[in-house]
Scaffold this motif. Structure first.
Motif, mmCIF file in Angstrom:
data_model
loop_
_atom_site.group_PDB
_atom_site.id
_atom_site.type_symbol
_atom_site.label_atom_id
_atom_site.label_comp_id
_atom_site.label_asym_id
_atom_site.label_seq_id
_atom_site.Cartn_x
_atom_site.Cartn_y
_atom_site.Cartn_z
ATOM 1 N N SER A 212 3.178 32.578 -27.908
ATOM 2 C CA SER A 212 2.866 32.026 -26.588
ATOM 3 C C SER A 212 1.425 32.338 -26.183
ATOM 4 O O SER A 212 0.708 31.467 -25.674
ATOM 5 C CB SER A 212 3.845 32.589 -25.560
ATOM 6 N N CYS A 213 0.972 33.569 -26.419
ATOM 7 C CA CYS A 213 -0.393 33.963 -26.042
ATOM 8 C C CYS A 213 -1.432 33.221 -26.875
ATOM 9 O O CYS A 213 -2.480 32.829 -26.357
ATOM 10 C CB CYS A 213 -0.569 35.474 -26.197
ATOM 11 N N VAL A 214 -1.159 33.048 -28.155
ATOM 12 C CA VAL A 214 -2.097 32.331 -29.019
ATOM 13 C C VAL A 214 -2.227 30.877 -28.560
ATOM 14 O O VAL A 214 -3.337 30.330 -28.456
ATOM 15 C CB VAL A 214 -1.649 32.404 -30.491
ATOM 16 N N VAL A 215 -1.107 30.243 -28.269
ATOM 17 C CA VAL A 215 -1.144 28.846 -27.820
ATOM 18 C C VAL A 215 -1.905 28.731 -26.499
ATOM 19 O O VAL A 215 -2.772 27.855 -26.332
ATOM 20 C CB VAL A 215 0.284 28.288 -27.676
ATOM 21 N N ALA A 216 -1.612 29.626 -25.552
ATOM 22 C CA ALA A 216 -2.269 29.565 -24.240
ATOM 23 C C ALA A 216 -3.772 29.787 -24.371
ATOM 24 O O ALA A 216 -4.575 29.086 -23.732
ATOM 25 C CB ALA A 216 -1.664 30.604 -23.303
#
Length: 579
Positions: A212-216
């Motif tokens: 999730s953090c990488v995508v955001a």
């Protein structure tokens, strides 16, 4: 799938990975990615609004602090006051409080499913926060981004009726993604989600948070907008003597963190005691006072990014560095206490950088050249961030990712760990859990994995205890002891198998040399009765604590009547991953 039914180790695409998962797991991972995507898009949109508001409210310079300094005194007071009036109008229209930094509400929503984050009010609150910060509220922009991400995860979990465990992780994914997008710190944001929001570094939680953090972060980087990345000299504090300033400063940073937490709480409680009819006026009053402060001290307005940058470059004078912690703490407390929404994360960076920078300037007067003031400002940021959040690991990585200065990583780690420990020893609650504690919200304690708390010691008991009677002569007892495998001891028991004590070979060395009296010595004369046995009802976590208090490699296990039933070895406990 390869022959034999074993799943592959590597996948050519995300679709191949999702294909082997059960239907419920596929849906969950798709939602994790969707949460990161929504968080990144929300961060980009909110940052655009922030730039737009700052350009309209403070139009005369490229940098926020330069525009504030160029503005006349009336504008410095009027613009923040108008922001307070806007908060009041929204409060009266929406009929619900808009204040607070939001992370406490997110933690509450994670651990109490019945207190979900409503998407509409949360997004309105986040937008209001961004506008207020752009107009000069002494708070952080990350509050809006974290709320946007968390509410996106909560909304997806609610609409698709995820179970409680998956919903909890999805909300944490959204909040962590907001931190990652706000600061361009995917690693630190992911660990913040694990350490602060979920309270666990369990591997099964790591994957969703990281994805999730990488995508955001990837989405926010594509969208136009400045990220909070500090461009500073490559400081190096690598020599052991250069670690001393950070080591000495760390406990004071922990104490400063406690002051930060308690002042924020005290101001909030004080404002809550005002009569109800005054509550709508408090945002106007709070930001009016902050505007008056800015006439003399412009850096109290906004999130303080430009001022922190100057501190990290070592270009701020000592007099200002000594005043800034008090001024910023006062301004931020007035804003959040009066009901203005925004983050307290970024103000804590300002607060810590000022303390560290002041310490660096004072140190330079006594020991010139030992440590640059800018480097100690960096250490101060990490120490206060760790002390206020009680999260040393994620604090170090967030500061490192924001600056990219690996040469200061050793004092950063040292100071963050000591500051967090000092803060926790004085103030058990962090900046985020203290508001919940005041409201009586109970949060679960997660010091150890759940299986470790539940597993009984009986699972590791081995019935191999070598028993001897209290009257056994010394020479027979010594022969038995010498015949045992290394690490095993003798256990003296009464006639009903009650444990009386333990005999160790090392403890007999002084007795063996007394040849004249060996014939008169029996087991009862040399037994160690101070060894506290383990009971069969203890958990492995409790047994681990018992081993930490002794130098024995094995501990005796007794039942409820103190009858010896066997032993537990430290080696067996280590194999369970207890230590």
């Amino acid at each position: 799938m390869p022959a034999g039914g074993a799943p592959p180790l590597f996948f050519r695409s995300l679709r191949d990975f999702l294909r082997i998962l059960p239907g419920a797991a596929q849906r969950f991972w798709v939602l994790v990615i969707a949460t990161g995507l929504l968080s990144g898009l929300g961060a980009g949109a909110l940052l655009y609004v922030l730039r737009l508001v700052q350009g309209l409210a403070w139009p005369d310079a490229d940098r926020f602090i330069a525009a504030v300094e160029a503005a006349p005194p009336l504008q410095r007071v009027l613009v923040p006051t108008l922001a307070g009036a806007l908060v009041t109008v929204v409060y009266l229209f929406w009929r619900r409080p808009m204040g607070g930094h939001g992370t406490a509400r997110i933690i509450e929503a994670i651990w109490h499913r019945d207190r979900q984050l409503a998407l509409g009010p949360t997004m309105v609150r986040g937008l209001l926060s961004i506008v207020a910060v752009g107009m000069g509220a002494s708070l952080g922009r990350e509050g809006a981004l974290v709320q946007a991400g968390a509410s996106s995860g909560s909304w997806l979990a609610s609409r698709l009726k995820l179970d409680e465990r998956q919903a909890r992780v999805l909300v944490a994914c959204g909040a962590a993604s907001g931190i990652a997008a706000a600061y361009d710190t995917p690693i630190g944001g992911a660990l913040f989600g694990l350490e602060v929001l979920l309270g666990s570094f369990a591997l099964e939680l790591l994957g969703p948070i990281v994805v999730s953090c990488v995508v955001a972060t990837a989405v926010s980087r594509i969208l136009p907008g400045a990220h909070m990345t500090y461009i500073i000299p490559e400081y190096e504090l690598l020599h052991p003597r250069e670690l001393v300033p950070g080591l000495v400063l760390a406990p004071f940073l922990g104490l400063a963190s406690v002051i930060y937490i308690r002042v924020m709480g005290w101001v909030e409680v004080t404002f809550e005691r005002f009569p109800r009819w005054m509550k709508p006026l408090l945002p106007v009053l709070g930001l009016f006072i902050v505007g008056l402060m800015s006439i003399r001290w412009a850096p109290v307005l906004g999130n303080g990014f430009d001022s922190v940058h100057a501190m990290l470059l070592g270009t701020v004078q000592l007099k200002a560095l000594l005043l800034f912690p008090i001024l910023k703490l006062t301004a931020s407390a007035l804003c959040t206490g009066s009901g203005v929404p925004g983050g307290l994360f970024t103000p804590s960076l300002f607060y810590g950088a000022a303390i560290g920078g002041a310490a660096g300037e004072l140190l330079a007067l006594v020991f010139p050249g030992l440590a640059p003031p800018g480097a100690l400002a960096l250490v101060g940021m990490a120490g206060v961030l760790a002390g206020t959040t009680h999260a040393a690991v994620s604090s170090v990585l967030i500061i490192f990712e924001m600056t990219g200065d690996y040469g200061v990583i050793l004092p950063l780690m040292l100071s963050a760990a000591i500051a967090a420990a000092t803060s926790r020893a004085i103030e058990p609650d962090s900046l985020y859990t203290a508001p919940l504690r005041r409201r009586g919200v109970r949060l679960p304690e997660l010091p150890r994995p759940d299986w470790l708390r539940r597993t009984p010691v009986a699972a590791l008991v081995v019935p191999d205890a070598e028993r001897v009677e209290p009257t056994m002569p010394f020479d027979q007892m010594l022969k038995k002891l010498l015949s045992l495998p290394p690490g095993h001891d003798l256990y003296v028991t009464a006639s009903d198998n009650e444990l009386l004590g333990v005999i160790q070979l090392d403890a007999l060395k002084g007795t063996i040399s007394d040849h004249a009296h060996l014939g008169m010595i029996v087991a009862a004369d040399v037994v160690n009765r101070d060894v506290v046995p383990i009971t069969t009802t203890m958990t492995l976590a409790e047994v681990a604590e018992r081993f930490r208090e002794t130098d024995l490699e094995r501990l005796p296990v007794v039942d409820d009547r103190r009858r010896l039933v066997g032993t537990v070895a430290m080696r067996a406990l280590l194999a369970q991953g207890t230590f």
